[in-house]
Design a protein around this motif. Structure first.
Motif, short mmCIF file in Angstrom:
data_model
loop_
_atom_site.label_atom_id
_atom_site.label_comp_id
_atom_site.label_asym_id
_atom_site.label_seq_id
_atom_site.Cartn_x
_atom_site.Cartn_y
_atom_site.Cartn_z
N ALA A 67 13.51 6.76 -6.70
CA ALA A 67 12.68 6.68 -5.50
C ALA A 67 11.37 5.95 -5.79
O ALA A 67 10.91 5.13 -4.98
N ALA A 68 10.78 6.24 -6.94
CA ALA A 68 9.51 5.61 -7.30
C ALA A 68 9.66 4.11 -7.46
O ALA A 68 8.89 3.31 -6.90
N VAL A 69 10.65 3.71 -8.24
CA VAL A 69 10.86 2.29 -8.50
C VAL A 69 11.30 1.55 -7.24
O VAL A 69 10.79 0.47 -6.92
N SER A 70 12.22 2.14 -6.49
CA SER A 70 12.71 1.48 -5.28
C SER A 70 11.61 1.37 -4.23
O SER A 70 11.53 0.36 -3.51
N ALA A 71 10.74 2.38 -4.12
CA ALA A 71 9.64 2.32 -3.16
C ALA A 71 8.70 1.17 -3.49
O ALA A 71 8.25 0.43 -2.59
N LEU A 72 8.41 0.99 -4.77
CA LEU A 72 7.52 -0.09 -5.20
C LEU A 72 8.16 -1.44 -4.88
O LEU A 72 7.50 -2.35 -4.35
N ALA A 124 0.83 -1.21 0.00
CA ALA A 124 0.00 0.00 0.00
C ALA A 124 0.86 1.26 0.00
O ALA A 124 0.68 2.16 -0.84
N PHE A 125 1.82 1.32 0.93
CA PHE A 125 2.68 2.51 0.99
C PHE A 125 3.65 2.56 -0.18
O PHE A 125 3.99 3.64 -0.67
N GLY A 126 4.10 1.40 -0.65
CA GLY A 126 5.01 1.37 -1.79
C GLY A 126 4.34 1.82 -3.07
O GLY A 126 4.90 2.59 -3.86
N LEU A 127 3.10 1.35 -3.30
CA LEU A 127 2.36 1.74 -4.50
C LEU A 127 2.02 3.22 -4.47
O LEU A 127 2.14 3.93 -5.48
N ASN A 128 1.62 3.70 -3.30
CA ASN A 128 1.33 5.12 -3.17
C ASN A 128 2.58 5.95 -3.44
O ASN A 128 2.53 6.98 -4.12
N MET A 154 25.35 9.41 -10.05
CA MET A 154 25.25 8.19 -9.26
C MET A 154 24.78 8.50 -7.84
O MET A 154 23.96 7.78 -7.27
N GLY A 155 25.31 9.59 -7.28
CA GLY A 155 24.89 9.99 -5.95
C GLY A 155 23.42 10.32 -5.86
O GLY A 155 22.75 9.98 -4.88
N MET A 156 22.88 10.97 -6.88
CA MET A 156 21.46 11.30 -6.88
C MET A 156 20.59 10.06 -7.00
O MET A 156 19.49 9.99 -6.45
N ILE A 157 21.08 9.05 -7.70
CA ILE A 157 20.35 7.78 -7.78
C ILE A 157 20.29 7.12 -6.41
O ILE A 157 19.24 6.65 -5.96
N LEU A 158 21.44 7.13 -5.69
CA LEU A 158 21.46 6.58 -4.34
C LEU A 158 20.62 7.43 -3.39
O LEU A 158 19.97 6.90 -2.47
N TRP A 159 20.62 8.75 -3.59
CA TRP A 159 19.77 9.64 -2.81
C TRP A 159 18.31 9.26 -3.02
O TRP A 159 17.51 9.25 -2.06
N GLY A 160 17.94 8.93 -4.25
CA GLY A 160 16.58 8.49 -4.54
C GLY A 160 16.24 7.18 -3.87
O GLY A 160 15.10 6.98 -3.41
N VAL A 161 17.21 6.26 -3.79
CA VAL A 161 16.99 5.00 -3.08
C VAL A 161 16.66 5.28 -1.61
O VAL A 161 15.72 4.72 -1.04
N GLY A 162 17.44 6.18 -0.99
CA GLY A 162 17.19 6.53 0.40
C GLY A 162 15.83 7.19 0.59
O GLY A 162 15.11 6.88 1.55
N MET A 163 15.45 8.08 -0.32
CA MET A 163 14.16 8.74 -0.23
C MET A 163 13.02 7.75 -0.39
O MET A 163 12.03 7.78 0.36
N GLY A 164 13.14 6.85 -1.35
CA GLY A 164 12.11 5.84 -1.55
C GLY A 164 11.96 4.93 -0.34
O GLY A 164 10.85 4.55 0.03
N ALA A 165 13.09 4.59 0.29
CA ALA A 165 13.04 3.75 1.47
C ALA A 165 12.35 4.45 2.63
O ALA A 165 11.54 3.86 3.35
N GLN A 166 12.66 5.73 2.82
CA GLN A 166 12.03 6.49 3.90
C GLN A 166 10.52 6.53 3.74
O GLN A 166 9.77 6.30 4.71
N ASP A 167 10.07 6.80 2.54
CA ASP A 167 8.64 7.04 2.32
C ASP A 167 7.81 5.77 2.21
O ASP A 167 6.60 5.80 2.41
N SER A 168 8.44 4.64 1.87
CA SER A 168 7.66 3.41 1.71
C SER A 168 7.82 2.44 2.86
O SER A 168 6.90 1.67 3.15
#
Length: 383
Positions: free
Chosen positions: A256-261, A133-137, A299-313
Motif C-alpha cells: 500500500a505504501a509503495v503503490s500509493a507513492l 501530496a496524498f501519495g507521499l502522505n 499474493m492476495g494480501m499484496i493485491l489487497w494492499g494495492v487496493g488500499m493504497g489506491a483508495q487512500d492516495s
C-alpha cells in the motif's frame, strides 16, 4: 512556498506514521482477537463494518462544522486523542462486546479529525501536486502500518498474547499525539499554502462529477473486505500460525505504501488510466485470499494492499481537483460518509455470506469493485 508545502506534508506524514503504527497494528489482530473472545464471523464482519460506518459517516458532520468554524486543528487534536487512546485500552477488554465498542470508538475518533486533515493536505497539494501530496502522505502513513504489525507479531511470538500487544501500542499512540502538537505549533494556518485564489460557488451543491466519484467510491468500499474478516478466515482455515497474520498484514501495508507513492505521482501525470488500473488490480485480491492456500493468500494480501493504497492516495486527490478549497472539508466529509455506509453494508453482507459460502463472498467482492470502473470514467468525462 512549494518547499514549505512539502515540509508540511512530511510533518503530517510523520504524525500519520505513528498513528498507523498504533491503529493498523490493532487492525491486524482484532479479527483473531474477537474470535478468541468468542465472536462469530458475523460478529466480526458486523463490528468491522459498523466501525468503518462510524469512522466514515460521522465525517460529514465534522467536515461541515470544521469548514463553518475554521477550527481545523481543534477537530484534528480531539480526533487523534480518541483515535489513539482507544487502541491500548483494548488491553483491558475481557469480552467481545467491550472490545467491539473500543474498536468503534477508535474509528469514531478518526472520523472527527480526518476531513480537516485531508483539507489541509489538499492545500499543500495545490503547490506540489495533489497526487504527490496524498501519495507521499500515504507512503509515510503505510510505513507506520508496516512497522506496527511487525512489532505486534514479535510480541505474539514472545508469547505475550493479544492483551500485551495492545498495551505496547500506547507508546506510538503518545508519540503521535506529541507530533500533532508540534505540527500545530509550526503550521498553524495550512490554508495559506493554497496556490489558487478562493473560488466562490454560486450553486449550493457540488459538481455532478463529484457525485459520480462518490458512487464509484461506494462500490469500491462495499466490495472491499475488511482485514478483520480476512484474518478471521486465516485463523479458521488454519492457513498460517496466528503470529504470522500480522506479518501478512505488514506485507499488504508495504504494498500500500509503495503503490500509493507510485499511483499518486502517476496520477498527476497520466490521470484516469492510473485510477482504472489501480482499482482493477485491487479487485483481484478476494479469489486469492479466500480460495487459496498460503502462497495465494500472500499474493492476495499484496493485491489487497494495492487496493488500499489506491483508495487512500487517489480518491481524495481526484476530488481535490473538482471542489474549491472553502468547501473541501465538507466535501471530503460527505464523500467519506457515503463511503463508510457502503463499507458497513458490504462488510456486514460479506460476514453473513461467509457463514454460508466463501465463494459467494468472492463473487460479491470482485463484482462490486469492478462495477465502480465505469463511474470513474463518467465522472472524469463530466469534470
Amino acid at each position: 512556498m512549494a518547499k514549505v508545502a512539502l515540509r508540511f506534508v512530511l510533518v503530517i506524514g510523520v504524525v500519520q506514521l505513528f498513528a498507523d503504527m498504533t491503529y493498523e497494528s490493532a487492525r491486524s489482530i482484532v479479527g483473531p482477537f474477537l474470535g478468541s473472545l468468542g465472536a462469530s464471523a458475523t460478529v466480526v464482519g458486523f463490528t468491522a463494518g459498523f466501525g468503518e460506518l462510524m469512522g466514515y459517516a460521522f465525517r460529514s458532520v465534522t467536515g461541515y462544522f470544521a469548514d463553518k468554524t475554521h477550527k481545523y486543528w481543534t477537530f484534528i487534536f480531539t480526533g487523534y486523542l480518541i483515535n489513539m487512546l482507544a487502541v491500548p485500552a483494548l488491553a483491558l477488554a475481557g469480552n467481545w462486546p467491550l472490545a467491539a465498542a473500543l474498536i468503534v470508538a477508535e474509528r469514531t475518533g478518526r472520523a472527527i479529525r480526518k476531513p480537516s486533515m485531508d483539507a489541509m493536505l489538499s492545500h499543500a497539494g495545490s503547490r506540489i501536486g495533489h497526487g504527490w501530496a496524498f501519495g507521499l502522505n500515504e507512503f509515510l502513513d503505510q510505513t507506520g502500518a508496516t512497522i506496527g504489525p511487525l512489532i505486534v507479531a514479535f510480541v505474539l511470538y514472545r508469547q505475550g498474547g493479544y492483551h500485551h500487544a495492545f498495551a505496547f501500542l500506547l507508546i506510538p499512540a503518545l508519540l503521535c499525539l506529541a507530533m500533532v502538537g508540534i505540527a500545530r505549533t509550526f503550521y498553524p494556518r495550512p490554508h495559506e499554502l493554497e496556490e489558487r485564489a478562493p473560488v466562490i460557488l454560486k450553486a449550493k451543491g457540488f459538481p455532478k462529477s463529484y457525485w459520480f466519484y462518490a458512487i464509484a467510491g461506494m462500490l469500491v468500499a462495499a466490495g472491499f473486505a475488511d482485514f478483520s474478516l480476512v484474518a478471521f478466515h486465516f485463523q479458521k482455515m488454519k492457513i498460517m500460525p496466528p503470529a504470522d497474520v500480522p506479518i501478512f498484514y505488514s506485507a499488504a501495508m508495504v504494498t500500500a505504501a509503495v503503490s500509493a507513492l507510485i499511483f499518486g505521482k502517476l496520477l498527476d501525470k497520466f490521470g484516469l488510466p492510473v485510477v482504472l488500473v489501480a482499482f482493477s488490480l485491487g479487485a483481484l485480491f478476494a479469489p486469492c485470499v479466500f480460495l487459496g492456500g498460503f502462497a495465494l493468500a500472500l499474493m492476495g494480501m499484496i493485491l489487497w494492499g494495492v487496493g488500499m493504497g489506491a483508495q487512500d492516495s487517489l480518491l481524495k486527490a481526484i476530488l481535490s481537483r473538482v471542489i474549491p478549497r472553502e468547501k473541501r472539508s465538507t466535501a471530503f466529509g460527505i464523500f467519506d460518509t457515503v463511503f463508510g455506509i457502503a463499507w458497513f453494508a458490504g462488510s456486514a453482507a460479506m460476514g453473513l455470506l461467509y457463514d454460508q459460502s466463501v465463494l459467494a463472498v468472492v463473487i460479491f467482492s470482485v463484482s462490486l469493485q469492478l462495477a465502480a470502473l465505469p463511474f470513474f470514467i463518467i465522472a472524469r468525462a463530466r469534470t
